[in-house]
Scaffold this motif. Structure first.
Motif, PDB file in Angstrom:
ATOM      1  N   UNK A 212      33.194  47.141  47.850  1.00 24.18           N
ATOM      2  CA  UNK A 212      32.397  47.573  46.700  1.00 24.18           C
ATOM      3  C   UNK A 212      33.310  48.144  45.627  1.00 24.18           C
ATOM      4  N   UNK A 213      33.130  47.699  44.380  1.00 25.66           N
ATOM      5  CA  UNK A 213      33.890  48.345  43.305  1.00 25.66           C
ATOM      6  C   UNK A 213      33.604  49.840  43.316  1.00 25.66           C
TER       7      UNK A 213
ATOM      8  N   UNK B 180      25.321  50.259  39.749  1.00 24.76           N
ATOM      9  CA  UNK B 180      24.967  48.923  40.240  1.00 24.76           C
ATOM     10  C   UNK B 180      23.555  48.580  39.764  1.00 24.76           C
ATOM     11  N   UNK B 211      24.177  44.976  44.496  1.00 22.75           N
ATOM     12  CA  UNK B 211      24.419  46.342  44.949  1.00 22.75           C
ATOM     13  C   UNK B 211      25.865  46.776  44.724  1.00 22.75           C
ATOM     14  N   UNK B 212      26.667  45.922  44.138  1.00 25.28           N
ATOM     15  CA  UNK B 212      28.042  46.310  43.820  1.00 25.28           C
ATOM     16  C   UNK B 212      28.031  47.185  42.578  1.00 25.28           C
ATOM     17  N   UNK B 213      28.662  48.375  42.653  1.00 30.01           N
ATOM     18  CA  UNK B 213      28.803  49.166  41.432  1.00 30.01           C
ATOM     19  C   UNK B 213      29.418  48.312  40.317  1.00 30.01           C
TER      20      UNK B 213
END
Lengths: 537, 518
Positions: A212-213, B180, B211-213
């Motif tokens: 995840x970034x 996100x 759901x990825x920032x």
């Protein structure tokens, strides 16, 4: 009887804030719902003869400035640094971890000479990011949306600090803050097990996966600590994590503060828009000039403050503050030291963190399970035996084992955890250890299994989030917990936040408590002795 | 031999836009394109039949107005078959939701009033933020260093624009900046179809799950685009996407650009740290004092220039450009028009029934696997324009997510991807399988092979926060210049990214013409 400050919750941040206020001459009381002191930094005897650090389990982030200000060593706190640990690989091997950079480098070379080279560059780069961010921990975040002189001055200070770096360093830093740890590590390393080891700090306690970034920042969050000036090092508090809150309590009492246990708070009393005290569960009322809440922001405002006293826009924001828990915990009493055949006889690695996840992919897959609302059958665990360093925590020859599990969702498939779920979760963890340690199950005398449900019930962490709120950019710095209220103040005058929901967030760090106290003392213009953040050398 | 002031490598949208702008600035420009027909991603493969001739891109939504007007495309045969295209969020039960107008200005279908109101509020806010980002697109990214010669006035204006949102909105902007998209949608909306289609749009063409920032910013970037003069709208050119490329080629030629097709550049000539020309695979050499590469930055710097001419640190940064393509492209020729349970075929059809399906499809890709239930955006070009009775119906779909480096090898993955995609299609358009006369599925690796996009990523490098603006493609090469004098970058791999826009090429040309030394 009236107090200058009443503090809800005797966790480490509540106690830190109380200590600073008491030292400045304020009359302080801390009320705690549990019969014991410490919140999530506790030592408890849950099996005869064994002391469990049953929530937080290692010490590094606790700010040394606070330790010295509050004279915690004098009140019995001793932090014992530990040697690195080991990552077990599925093929029966292991990667040893050392505190010493050069030793680590040599061990990395066993897997990849290229990675050993890269490790120098990696450590240097991480240290630079640390050096920038660490002083920010002990400062109140500026509000970028106001033109108040203090905020402008703070922004200017930040600007100057950024300006000390070169253009490419600034760009590297922005990238680092927004990247995933997996991508970041890929830029340095090739060996999966080395990457797996280094990615750990980026996922502990957070609702992000290594891909995840934003997860690279979380790594920094765990790297910012130090033990005896050794940045990034971790240690055990002698006697378990409760030793920290015990020392804080002793320090508080020495400056005239009070702690009252077994006193749950029902409502923060508000009159004319000002907090004026507390009403306890048992009906008792405590009058106070100001109230500090060490509870998370959701619990504080959604459960213990009359909704009518709050601006609706604020309440809406608080409702949307993300506190999804992602971690579980097993505390295990062992009859004898477990044997890990992969490690050489008498290996010092048993004194540190043991990991059984040898690739970033396995961590990420565990995160996928979390997203889908289930606990992973192949979880990541950070397991250690504090008794290897501090034998006082178990009877002679026996051991206390602490297993931190990532990931455990706040709900299972959208419903609450059941006891059966919890037991299955615990069994999965024990099975995983037993894969690497034959006979492990026979050594287990007692196991306490903690899912987000138990964390919420006992410590009061909403949804079991150990940081009192997720660590993503939308909830960091001037956004934490709510934009416009990131300076420990709340919409209710004289009601302050001093827990990890506030900047700089969770971990047994003490910084939110200290910063909240600093704001209050600035407000009251009380003379105070408070150290600025130490520089990272 | 004719002499040129500048050589542009690549005749795609950005190469053409760059060449046209340079020509307007008085330069004599040669464009070298490897394909037989210029146009890059706006043109299809060289197959004989319908399906294989369909281009990679199938909608217009980012075309830079400077390029559109500056190249006078309307004069050279460009027009729209459809503007302000609606989107249908398909439901497998036929209970579709239609988003009409730019970015779903109005919603039709069964939907609660609460959701309608919430979406109207959220949409308005997102469009305001997107609008604030628009000026950045036409800007050479500023440098962080002091006295770097930034356009301080321009930057101050943009900053002021953001600040003028008002204190509360500015705060909200800062909060949402790196959030996100799933959290934002779940906070405000309840309808799964609506959340699904919005989540899908946010991550379209990226290597991020909802759901990825940082995924909301990628969505804002999409909303900052425009088509046919309308912000955040979608449009379809008359005669297919290839007409954009053709119009650009005609316009460029008319303004004096020399275009050479079938000319693949093998390497860039470097003499005394200066780019002086290019050598083609055919052995021919062309020389010019300015070389502009509209090939991706990785390909340009690592293959055409070579590590030999660059510092190790610079090479490392180039290698670290992340360029994972996450989308596959499906082309079908059909014997009859497919029926998506009554959905209007002349809308953009999206299969993304909820956020989790989008996220789950992304999960597989992270490990080099093919998702079991991919999500997709479908355009049926033949529903917009009358075709001959005997012509096949065509269907073009962007299918997400597809692994850029499949674990089990490309052929197996492609087969699996096609099968899984057709399964999902069948659920939404029963019987479609029986209509297929021809199919083509391009995996990211196929896209890389055909279009030269590293990793099959449409943007020649992921369009993610850590590779945006002055970090695109990376800090030392973000102002279109390179350490090699006379060599410039002008592909989608540079700011502001791709999507049949031409903005990067136009910006690069402006930069070159401004007289700043490369």
């Amino acid at each position: 009887m009236s107090y200058d400050a009443a503090i809800i919750g005797a966790g480490h941040n509540g106690l830190v804030a109380a200590c600073y206020l008491a030292r400045a001459g304020l009359k302080v009381v801390v009320v705690e719902k549990n019969d014991w002191i410490g919140g999530a930094a506790v030592s408890r005897e849950l099996h005869p003869g064994f002391t469990y650090s049953n929530c937080s389990y290692v010490c590094s982030l606790f700010r040394p400035e606070i330790m010295r200000d509050l004279e915690l060593p004098k009140y019995g706190l001793q932090v014992l640094p530990y040697e690195g640990g080991a990552v077990f690989t599925r093929d029966g091997g292991y990667l040893a971890i050392f505190r010493d950079h050069d030793a680590n480098r040599r061990e990395f070379a066993r897997y990849s000479p290229r990675d050993a080279e890269a490790y120098d560059r990696y450590s240097r780069d991480i240290m630079r990011h640390c050096r920038f961010i660490r002083p920010l921990l002990m400062r109140t975040p500026p509000d970028p949306a106001t033109f108040r002189p203090r905020d402008l001055a703070e922004l200017a200070w930040l600007g100057r600090k950024v300006g000390e770096m070169s253009e490419s360093q600034i760009c590297d830093m922005i990238r680092f803050w927004t990247m995933s740890i997996s991508d970041f590590l890929d830029e340095y390393f090739e060996s999966p097990v080395i990457k797996a080891y280094l990615a750990v700090s980026a996922i502990i306690g957070t609702a992000l996966g290594p891909m995840s970034p934003g997860s690279a920042y979380v790594l920094l969050h765990h790297y910012m600590g130090d033990v005896d000036g050794n940045v990034g090092a971790w240690g055990f508090a002698r006697g378990g994590m409760g030793a920290i809150t015990q020392a804080l309590t002793a320090s508080l009492r020495a400056s005239g503060g009070e702690v009252r246990t077994g006193k749950g708070v029902d409502t923060v009393l508000v009159s004319n828009g000002r907090a004026v005290g507390l009403r306890l569960d048992d009906g008792e009322e405590i009058a106070a000039k100001r109230v500090l809440s060490n509870m998370d922001v959701k619990r504080t405002f959604l459960k213990h403050v009359d909704r009518d006293e709050l601006p609706p826009a604020f309440t809406r924001r608080v409702e949307r503050f993300k506190t999804r828990g992602s971690s579980g915990k097993l505390n295990i009493a062992l009859d004898s030291a477990p044997h890990f055949p992969a490690l050489p006889e008498g290996s010092p690695m048993l004194k540190g963190d043991l990991h059984f996840t040898d690739s970033v992919e396995r961590m990420e897959r565990a995160y996928d399970d979390w997203k889908a609302g289930r606990f992973s059958r192949d979880p990541f665990q950070d397991t250690m035996m504090p008794t290897m360093i501090d034998p006082t925590m178990a009877p002679p020859g026996k051991h206390f084992m602490s297993c931190f599990i990532q990931y455990a969702p706040p709900k299972i498939d959208g419903r609450d955890w059941t006891d059966a779920d919890r037991d299955a979760f615990g069994q999965t963890v024990i099975d995983q250890i037993a894969e690497y340690s034959p006979g492990f199950k026979d050594r287990v005398l007692h196991a306490e299994i903690r899912t987000p449900r138990e964390l919420e019930a006992e410590v009061g962490l909403t949804e079991g989030n150990i940081f009192q709120g997720e660590l993503t950019f939308d909830q960091l710095l001037f956004n934490r917990p709510v934009p416009g209220y990131a300076q420990y103040k709340t919409p209710i005058r004289d009601l302050w936040l001093c827990g990890s929901s506030a900047h700089p967030g969770g971990g047994v760090m003490g910084a939110p408590g200290r910063n909240a106290a600093a704001e209050i003392l600035r407000d009251t213009r009380a003379p105070t002795e408070m150290r600025e953040a130490y520089a990272v050398v | 031999m004719q002499s040129f002031d500048a050589i542009v490598i690549g005749g795609g949208t950005n190469g053409m836009a760059c060449a046209a702008r340079l020509t307007k600035g008085g330069k004599r420009v040669l464009v070298l394109d490897a394909a037989d027909r210029p146009g890059g991603a706006a043109v299809g493969g060289d197959g004989a039949s319908g399906a294989s001739q369909m281009p990679l891109a199938h909608l217009l939504m980012m075309l830079d107005p400077r390029v559109h007007a500056g190249m006078d495309l309307d004069q050279y045969g460009f027009s729209y078959a459809a503007t302000d295209l609606a989107t249908t969020a398909l439901s497998a039960t036929g209970d579709h939701l239609v988003l009409e107008g730019p970015a779903g200005a109005s919603l039709s279908g069964s939907l609660s009033d609460a959701d309608r109101a919430a979406w109207a509020t959220l949409r308005k806010r997102l469009l305001i933020y997107a609008e604030a980002l628009v000026p950045f697109r036409a800007l050479t990214p500023p440098r962080i260093a002091r006295k770097a010669g930034n356009d301080m006035l321009g930057l101050a204006k943009i900053g002021l624009g953001l600040r003028r949102l008002g204190r509360d909105e500015f705060r909200e902007f800062l909060r949402l900046f790196l959030i996100n998209v799933a959290d934002v949608l779940e906070d405000d909306l309840t309808d799964d179809r609506l959340k699904g289609v919005l989540a899908f749009d946010a991550v379209l063409g990226s290597w991020l799950g909802p759901r990825s920032p940082n995924s909301l910013l990628v969505y804002l970037n999409r909303l900052a685009g425009e088509a046919a003069g309308t912000r955040a709208a979608l449009a379809l050119p008359k005669g297919g996407m290839g007409t954009v490329a053709d119009a650009m080629a005609r316009s460029a030629a008319a303004s004096g650009v020399t275009l050479q097709s079938g000319a693949r550049v093998e390497r860039i000539l470097i003499e005394d740290d200066r780019a002086t020309g290019v050598v083609l695979t055919s052995g021919e050499t062309y020389r010019a004092p300015t070389i502009v590469s509209a090939a991706g930055p990785k390909q340009t710097l690592l293959d055409l220039v070579g590590a030999l001419h660059l510092d190790t640190g610079f090479v490392r940064r180039t290698r670290n450009i992340r360029s994972r393509g996450g989308a596959a492209k499906l082309h079908l020729a059909l014997t009859a028009r497919p029926d998506f349970r009554g959905a209007n075929p002349a809308t953009r059809l999206v299969i993304a029934p909820d956020i989790n399906m989008v996220e789950t499809a992304f999960n597989a890709t992270k490990y080099g696997e093919v998702p079991e239930r991919p999500v997709m955006e479908i355009v049926i070009p033949t529903a917009h324009e009358a075709a001959g009775a005997s012509d096949p119906h065509l269907l073009s779909a962007i299918v997400q997510f597809a692994p850029h480096d499949p674990r089990d090898g490309l052929d197996k993955a492609r087969k699996q991807m096609l099968a899984n995609t057709l399964n999902v299609l069948e659920d939404h358009a029963p019987g479609i399988g029986g209509l297929i006369s021809e199919s083509e599925l391009l995996m990211p690796q196929d896209i890389e092979a055909r279009y030269g996009m590293a990793g099959g990523n449409w943007h020649h490098g992921e369009l993610s926060v850590e590779q945006m603006l002055f970090l695109r493609p990376f800090a030392d090469a973000a102002q279109y210049s390179t350490p090699i004098a006379g060599l410039w970058l002008a592909s989608a791999g540079s700011h502001p990214g791709g999507g049949i826009s031409g903005a990067a090429g136009w910006n690069a040309a402006e930069r070159i013409l401004s007289g700043v030394a490369a």
